[in-house]
Scaffold this motif. Structure first.
Motif, PDB file in Angstrom:
ATOM      1  N   UNK A 126      23.790  47.628 -13.203  1.00  0.00           N
ATOM      2  CA  UNK A 126      23.823  48.685 -12.081  1.00  0.00           C
ATOM      3  C   UNK A 126      25.281  48.415 -11.306  1.00  0.00           C
ATOM      4  N   UNK A 127      26.060  49.709 -11.403  1.00  0.00           N
ATOM      5  CA  UNK A 127      27.326  49.696 -10.596  1.00  0.00           C
ATOM      6  C   UNK A 127      27.045  49.590  -9.203  1.00  0.00           C
ATOM      7  N   UNK A 128      27.944  48.951  -8.557  1.00  0.00           N
ATOM      8  CA  UNK A 128      27.745  48.749  -6.978  1.00  0.00           C
ATOM      9  C   UNK A 128      29.154  49.035  -6.516  1.00  0.00           C
ATOM     10  N   UNK A 129      29.184  49.690  -5.209  1.00  0.00           N
ATOM     11  CA  UNK A 129      30.308  50.096  -4.553  1.00  0.00           C
ATOM     12  C   UNK A 129      30.075  49.436  -3.268  1.00  0.00           C
ATOM     13  N   UNK A 130      31.151  48.688  -2.802  1.00  0.00           N
ATOM     14  CA  UNK A 130      31.287  48.158  -1.342  1.00  0.00           C
ATOM     15  C   UNK A 130      32.090  49.054  -0.691  1.00  0.00           C
ATOM     16  N   UNK A 131      31.209  49.731   0.276  1.00  0.00           N
ATOM     17  CA  UNK A 131      31.676  51.040   0.812  1.00  0.00           C
ATOM     18  C   UNK A 131      31.879  50.967   2.267  1.00  0.00           C
ATOM     19  N   UNK A 132      32.767  51.547   2.830  1.00  0.00           N
ATOM     20  CA  UNK A 132      32.936  51.863   4.384  1.00  0.00           C
ATOM     21  C   UNK A 132      33.487  53.485   4.401  1.00  0.00           C
ATOM     22  N   UNK A 133      32.239  54.202   4.938  1.00  0.00           N
ATOM     23  CA  UNK A 133      32.483  55.431   4.970  1.00  0.00           C
ATOM     24  C   UNK A 133      33.562  56.038   5.856  1.00  0.00           C
ATOM     25  N   UNK A 134      34.162  54.966   6.874  1.00  0.00           N
ATOM     26  CA  UNK A 134      34.931  55.570   7.626  1.00  0.00           C
ATOM     27  C   UNK A 134      36.507  55.432   6.929  1.00  0.00           C
ATOM     28  N   UNK A 179      24.364  55.773 -12.614  1.00  0.00           N
ATOM     29  CA  UNK A 179      23.634  55.285 -11.383  1.00  0.00           C
ATOM     30  C   UNK A 179      24.456  54.235 -10.905  1.00  0.00           C
ATOM     31  N   UNK A 180      24.315  54.265  -9.511  1.00  0.00           N
ATOM     32  CA  UNK A 180      25.088  53.242  -8.645  1.00  0.00           C
ATOM     33  C   UNK A 180      24.554  52.845  -7.375  1.00  0.00           C
ATOM     34  N   UNK A 181      24.713  51.872  -6.857  1.00  0.00           N
ATOM     35  CA  UNK A 181      24.175  51.104  -5.556  1.00  0.00           C
ATOM     36  C   UNK A 181      25.357  51.215  -4.699  1.00  0.00           C
ATOM     37  N   UNK A 182      24.986  51.809  -3.385  1.00  0.00           N
ATOM     38  CA  UNK A 182      26.183  51.488  -2.294  1.00  0.00           C
ATOM     39  C   UNK A 182      25.681  50.509  -1.522  1.00  0.00           C
ATOM     40  N   UNK A 183      26.603  49.506  -1.195  1.00  0.00           N
ATOM     41  CA  UNK A 183      26.685  48.618  -0.281  1.00  0.00           C
ATOM     42  C   UNK A 183      27.390  48.699   1.016  1.00  0.00           C
ATOM     43  N   UNK A 184      26.836  49.066   2.137  1.00  0.00           N
ATOM     44  CA  UNK A 184      27.628  49.168   3.366  1.00  0.00           C
ATOM     45  C   UNK A 184      27.918  47.726   4.112  1.00  0.00           C
ATOM     46  N   UNK A 185      28.909  47.125   3.430  1.00  0.00           N
ATOM     47  CA  UNK A 185      29.258  46.091   3.671  1.00  0.00           C
ATOM     48  C   UNK A 185      29.546  45.506   5.249  1.00  0.00           C
ATOM     49  N   UNK A 186      29.830  46.758   5.995  1.00  0.00           N
ATOM     50  CA  UNK A 186      29.847  46.348   7.249  1.00  0.00           C
ATOM     51  C   UNK A 186      28.574  46.180   8.096  1.00  0.00           C
ATOM     52  N   UNK A 187      27.705  46.840   7.588  1.00  0.00           N
ATOM     53  CA  UNK A 187      26.209  46.699   8.154  1.00  0.00           C
ATOM     54  C   UNK A 187      25.468  45.405   7.587  1.00  0.00           C
ATOM     55  N   UNK A 188      25.638  45.497   6.396  1.00  0.00           N
ATOM     56  CA  UNK A 188      25.211  44.458   5.724  1.00  0.00           C
ATOM     57  C   UNK A 188      25.902  43.386   5.242  1.00  0.00           C
ATOM     58  N   UNK A 189      26.356  42.396   6.115  1.00  0.00           N
ATOM     59  CA  UNK A 189      27.599  41.684   5.937  1.00  0.00           C
ATOM     60  C   UNK A 189      27.213  40.656   4.697  1.00  0.00           C
ATOM     61  N   UNK A 190      28.563  40.377   3.938  1.00  0.00           N
ATOM     62  CA  UNK A 190      28.550  39.690   2.906  1.00  0.00           C
ATOM     63  C   UNK A 190      28.562  37.967   3.217  1.00  0.00           C
ATOM     64  N   UNK A 191      28.024  37.224   2.693  1.00  0.00           N
ATOM     65  CA  UNK A 191      28.219  35.645   2.797  1.00  0.00           C
ATOM     66  C   UNK A 191      29.364  35.359   2.303  1.00  0.00           C
ATOM     67  N   UNK A 192      29.629  34.093   2.478  1.00  0.00           N
ATOM     68  CA  UNK A 192      30.940  33.441   1.841  1.00  0.00           C
ATOM     69  C   UNK A 192      30.840  33.220   0.399  1.00  0.00           C
ATOM     70  N   UNK A 193      29.625  33.243  -0.002  1.00  0.00           N
ATOM     71  CA  UNK A 193      28.876  32.828  -1.374  1.00  0.00           C
ATOM     72  C   UNK A 193      29.146  34.009  -2.254  1.00  0.00           C
ATOM     73  N   UNK A 194      28.871  35.235  -1.561  1.00  0.00           N
ATOM     74  CA  UNK A 194      28.667  36.402  -2.257  1.00  0.00           C
ATOM     75  C   UNK A 194      30.106  36.924  -2.369  1.00  0.00           C
ATOM     76  N   UNK A 195      31.163  36.728  -1.268  1.00  0.00           N
ATOM     77  CA  UNK A 195      32.658  36.788  -1.409  1.00  0.00           C
ATOM     78  C   UNK A 195      33.011  36.449  -2.411  1.00  0.00           C
ATOM     79  N   UNK A 196      32.848  34.907  -2.779  1.00  0.00           N
ATOM     80  CA  UNK A 196      33.370  33.859  -3.791  1.00  0.00           C
ATOM     81  C   UNK A 196      33.096  34.698  -4.882  1.00  0.00           C
TER      82      UNK A 196
END
Length: 113
Positions: A1-9, A26-43
Protein backbone atom coordinates in the motif's frame (compact mmCIF):
# COMPACT_ATOMS: atom_id res chain seq x y z
CA UNK A 1 0.00 0.00 0.00
CA UNK A 2 1.21 3.49 -0.85
CA UNK A 3 1.74 5.84 2.10
CA UNK A 4 2.01 9.60 2.13
CA UNK A 5 3.49 11.37 5.12
CA UNK A 6 1.38 14.49 4.91
CA UNK A 7 1.05 17.95 6.44
CA UNK A 8 -2.13 19.63 5.23
CA UNK A 9 -0.70 23.10 5.96
CA UNK A 10 2.01 22.55 3.32
CA UNK A 11 1.15 23.37 -0.30
CA UNK A 12 3.65 20.82 -1.69
CA UNK A 13 2.14 18.15 0.55
CA UNK A 14 -1.37 19.04 -0.63
CA UNK A 15 -0.17 18.80 -4.25
CA UNK A 16 1.35 15.41 -3.52
CA UNK A 17 -1.92 14.23 -2.02
CA UNK A 18 -3.77 15.45 -5.11
CA UNK A 19 -1.41 13.45 -7.35
CA UNK A 20 -2.17 10.31 -5.35
CA UNK A 21 -5.93 10.98 -5.44
CA UNK A 22 -5.85 11.42 -9.23
CA UNK A 23 -3.81 8.23 -9.66
CA UNK A 24 -6.81 6.15 -8.57
CA UNK A 25 -4.53 3.94 -6.48
CA UNK A 26 -5.19 3.08 -2.87
CA UNK A 27 -3.07 4.92 -0.37
CA UNK A 28 -2.84 5.72 3.31
CA UNK A 29 -2.39 9.21 4.72
CA UNK A 30 -0.05 9.51 7.70
CA UNK A 31 -0.45 12.84 9.46
CA UNK A 32 3.01 12.75 10.99
CA UNK A 33 2.53 15.94 13.02
CA UNK A 34 -0.37 14.30 14.88
CA UNK A 35 0.95 10.75 14.94
CA UNK A 36 4.65 11.42 15.46
CA UNK A 37 7.28 9.09 14.09
CA UNK A 38 9.74 7.23 16.28
CA UNK A 39 13.47 7.41 15.62
CA UNK A 40 13.26 3.79 14.41
CA UNK A 41 10.50 4.62 11.89
CA UNK A 42 12.45 7.66 10.69
CA UNK A 43 15.57 5.53 10.15
CA UNK A 44 13.53 3.09 8.06
CA UNK A 45 12.11 5.92 5.93
CA UNK A 46 15.58 7.47 5.49
CA UNK A 47 16.94 4.08 4.36
CA UNK A 48 14.15 3.78 1.76
CA UNK A 49 14.85 7.32 0.55
CA UNK A 50 18.56 6.44 0.26
CA UNK A 51 19.60 9.77 1.78
CA UNK A 52 21.47 11.01 4.82
CA UNK A 53 19.28 12.08 7.77
CA UNK A 54 20.35 15.72 7.35
CA UNK A 55 18.81 15.68 3.84
CA UNK A 56 15.36 15.14 5.37
CA UNK A 57 15.63 18.27 7.53
CA UNK A 58 13.73 21.48 6.79
CA UNK A 59 16.60 23.83 7.50
CA UNK A 60 14.49 27.00 7.32
CA UNK A 61 12.29 25.98 10.25
CA UNK A 62 12.69 28.21 13.30
CA UNK A 63 13.29 25.16 15.52
CA UNK A 64 16.28 24.16 13.39
CA UNK A 65 17.72 27.67 13.31
CA UNK A 66 17.29 28.18 17.07
CA UNK A 67 18.49 24.80 18.36
CA UNK A 68 20.59 22.99 15.76
CA UNK A 69 21.96 25.23 13.00
CA UNK A 70 25.73 25.47 12.97
CA UNK A 71 26.20 22.49 15.26
CA UNK A 72 27.97 19.31 14.24
CA UNK A 73 25.40 16.56 14.72
CA UNK A 74 25.66 12.83 14.27
CA UNK A 75 23.09 11.03 12.10
CA UNK A 76 21.47 9.72 15.29
CA UNK A 77 21.20 13.25 16.72
CA UNK A 78 19.57 14.49 13.51
CA UNK A 79 17.06 11.61 13.59
CA UNK A 80 16.31 12.29 17.25
CA UNK A 81 15.75 15.97 16.46
CA UNK A 82 13.15 15.00 13.84
CA UNK A 83 11.49 12.56 16.24
CA UNK A 84 11.30 15.28 18.88
CA UNK A 85 10.29 18.06 16.45
CA UNK A 86 8.34 16.54 13.52
CA UNK A 87 8.00 19.99 11.91
CA UNK A 88 11.63 19.52 10.88
CA UNK A 89 10.74 16.64 8.55
CA UNK A 90 10.68 17.49 4.85
CA UNK A 91 7.36 16.72 3.18
CA UNK A 92 5.59 15.10 1.60
CA UNK A 93 7.22 11.69 1.74
CA UNK A 94 5.60 8.98 -0.35
CA UNK A 95 6.45 5.32 0.06
CA UNK A 96 5.38 2.57 -2.32
CA UNK A 97 6.76 -0.82 -1.31
CA UNK A 98 10.53 -0.53 -1.21
CA UNK A 99 10.58 2.79 -3.09
CA UNK A 100 10.30 6.22 -1.50
CA UNK A 101 10.56 9.83 -2.58
CA UNK A 102 10.34 13.30 -1.09
CA UNK A 103 7.70 15.06 -3.18
CA UNK A 104 9.69 18.22 -3.90
CA UNK A 105 8.64 18.88 -6.54
CA UNK A 106 5.42 16.86 -6.10
CA UNK A 107 5.76 15.42 -9.62
CA UNK A 108 8.55 13.17 -8.33
CA UNK A 109 5.78 11.08 -6.76
CA UNK A 110 4.78 9.94 -10.25
CA UNK A 111 8.11 8.07 -10.50
CA UNK A 112 7.13 5.55 -7.80
CA UNK A 113 3.37 5.07 -8.14
Amino acid sequence: MIKIYHNNRCSKSRCGLEILEKSGKEFEIVKYLDDTLSAKALKEIIALLKIKPIDLIRKNEAIWKEHYKGKTLTDAEVVNAMAKHPKLIERPIVINGNKAVIGRPPELILDII
